[in-house]
Design a protein around this motif. Structure first.
Motif, PDB file in Angstrom:
ATOM      1  N   ARG A  84     -24.188 -11.457  36.768  1.00 38.60           N
ATOM      2  CA  ARG A  84     -25.057 -10.490  36.083  1.00 38.60           C
ATOM      3  C   ARG A  84     -26.473 -10.481  36.643  1.00 38.60           C
ATOM      4  O   ARG A  84     -27.325  -9.760  36.154  1.00 38.60           O
ATOM      5  N   PHE A  85     -26.744 -11.295  37.666  1.00 40.10           N
ATOM      6  CA  PHE A  85     -28.090 -11.407  38.219  1.00 40.10           C
ATOM      7  C   PHE A  85     -28.232 -10.645  39.530  1.00 40.10           C
ATOM      8  O   PHE A  85     -27.344 -10.675  40.374  1.00 40.10           O
ATOM      9  N   VAL A  86     -29.384  -9.983  39.674  1.00 37.32           N
ATOM     10  CA  VAL A  86     -29.713  -9.298  40.917  1.00 37.32           C
ATOM     11  C   VAL A  86     -31.044  -9.866  41.409  1.00 37.32           C
ATOM     12  O   VAL A  86     -31.996  -9.981  40.632  1.00 37.32           O
ATOM     13  N   LEU A  87     -31.077 -10.217  42.688  1.00 38.39           N
ATOM     14  CA  LEU A  87     -32.295 -10.716  43.321  1.00 38.39           C
ATOM     15  C   LEU A  87     -32.775  -9.700  44.332  1.00 38.39           C
ATOM     16  O   LEU A  87     -31.992  -9.194  45.132  1.00 38.39           O
ATOM     17  N   PHE A  88     -34.067  -9.420  44.297  1.00 40.57           N
ATOM     18  CA  PHE A  88     -34.723  -8.592  45.304  1.00 40.57           C
ATOM     19  C   PHE A  88     -35.991  -9.317  45.717  1.00 40.57           C
ATOM     20  O   PHE A  88     -36.815  -9.657  44.871  1.00 40.57           O
ATOM     21  N   ALA A  89     -36.118  -9.578  47.024  1.00 34.87           N
ATOM     22  CA  ALA A  89     -37.303 -10.283  47.511  1.00 34.87           C
ATOM     23  C   ALA A  89     -37.791  -9.673  48.808  1.00 34.87           C
ATOM     24  O   ALA A  89     -37.043  -9.533  49.773  1.00 34.87           O
ATOM     25  N   VAL A  90     -39.066  -9.289  48.804  1.00 33.67           N
ATOM     26  CA  VAL A  90     -39.781  -8.892  50.003  1.00 33.67           C
ATOM     27  C   VAL A  90     -40.929  -9.878  50.103  1.00 33.67           C
ATOM     28  O   VAL A  90     -41.868  -9.835  49.311  1.00 33.67           O
ATOM     29  N   SER A  91     -40.798 -10.789  51.059  1.00 32.68           N
ATOM     30  CA  SER A  91     -41.776 -11.863  51.167  1.00 32.68           C
ATOM     31  C   SER A  91     -41.556 -12.606  52.473  1.00 32.68           C
ATOM     32  O   SER A  91     -40.438 -12.616  53.004  1.00 32.68           O
ATOM     33  N   LYS A  92     -42.609 -13.239  52.951  1.00 28.98           N
ATOM     34  CA  LYS A  92     -42.427 -14.099  54.118  1.00 28.98           C
ATOM     35  C   LYS A  92     -41.547 -15.293  53.737  1.00 28.98           C
ATOM     36  O   LYS A  92     -40.941 -15.927  54.595  1.00 28.98           O
ATOM     37  N   ASP A  93     -41.444 -15.591  52.447  1.00 26.46           N
ATOM     38  CA  ASP A  93     -40.613 -16.681  51.932  1.00 26.46           C
ATOM     39  C   ASP A  93     -39.282 -16.191  51.366  1.00 26.46           C
ATOM     40  O   ASP A  93     -38.651 -16.883  50.561  1.00 26.46           O
ATOM     41  N   ALA A  94     -38.837 -15.016  51.779  1.00 27.24           N
ATOM     42  CA  ALA A  94     -37.616 -14.424  51.212  1.00 27.24           C
ATOM     43  C   ALA A  94     -36.405 -15.341  51.378  1.00 27.24           C
ATOM     44  O   ALA A  94     -35.590 -15.450  50.458  1.00 27.24           O
ATOM     45  N   ASP A  95     -36.300 -16.027  52.511  1.00 24.32           N
ATOM     46  CA  ASP A  95     -35.161 -16.921  52.718  1.00 24.32           C
ATOM     47  C   ASP A  95     -35.171 -18.074  51.713  1.00 24.32           C
ATOM     48  O   ASP A  95     -34.135 -18.443  51.169  1.00 24.32           O
ATOM     49  N   ARG A  96     -36.353 -18.635  51.465  1.00 27.33           N
ATOM     50  CA  ARG A  96     -36.472 -19.747  50.508  1.00 27.33           C
ATOM     51  C   ARG A  96     -36.181 -19.253  49.087  1.00 27.33           C
ATOM     52  O   ARG A  96     -35.533 -19.934  48.298  1.00 27.33           O
ATOM     53  N   ILE A  97     -36.651 -18.062  48.762  1.00 26.92           N
ATOM     54  CA  ILE A  97     -36.394 -17.467  47.442  1.00 26.92           C
ATOM     55  C   ILE A  97     -34.888 -17.273  47.247  1.00 26.92           C
ATOM     56  O   ILE A  97     -34.336 -17.605  46.202  1.00 26.92           O
TER      57      ILE A  97
END
Length: 168
Positions: A146-159
């Protein structure tokens, strides 16, 4: 002879006791927790704490329901809980969202709405800020239950790694 009978009675009692123990253990195992293969669900609050420990989110501003609705066109009918961070200005593309949908079907819909946000951000930054456009191109968008992750960041891989670990 009396000794043999005593031993047979003890053996029968021991077998009965073992049988009761095995049946009790099977019943207790069958009644405990979630079905096999189903994960226990983490909360958005727990996930947020893990993210804050792993990456610097202080440079971003935590947003509210109105911002979620404005940016993603999502409301209470799809979303059970969420955390959303965006840059304070409109000149950076940094954005982190973890959205818990009400059910799996809603989660897929949430992912589609986030894809539309990615398209809008891509168009916005493509010619305006090439370095931010590069970050958007390396975004993370994934769904887990039920979870969706969206990351735009230089740390996106770590997130993404923190998200995956939390939902294991």
């Amino acid at each position: 002879m009396m000794l043999r009978m005593f031993t047979k009675v003890n053996v029968k009692r021991l077998i009965m006791l073992l049988a009761i123990t095995v049946v009790s253990a099977a019943v207790m195992t069958g009644c405990s927790g979630k079905p096999e293969g189903e994960r226990s669900e983490v909360t958005i609050g727990e996930l947020t704490q893990r993210l804050k420990q792993a990456v610097k989110l202080e440079e971003l501003k935590q947003r509210d329901k109105e911002t979620l609705k404005r940016l993603y066109r999502l409301g209470d009918e799809e979303v059970e809980d969420f955390v959303l961070y965006t840059d304070v200005s409109n000149v950076k593309a940094d954005e982190v969202a973890v959205i818990q949908a009400k059910d799996a079907a809603q989660a897929e819909r949430v992912k589609q709405y986030v894809s539309k946000r990615i398209d809008a951000q891509t168009a916005k930054f493509k010619d305006y800020r090439p370095e931010e456009y590069g970050l958007i191109q390396k975004h993370v968008l994934k769904r887990e239950g039920r979870f969706v992750l969206f990351a735009v960041s230089k740390d996106a891989d770590r997130i993404e790694q923190v998200f995956d670990e939390a939902l294991r």
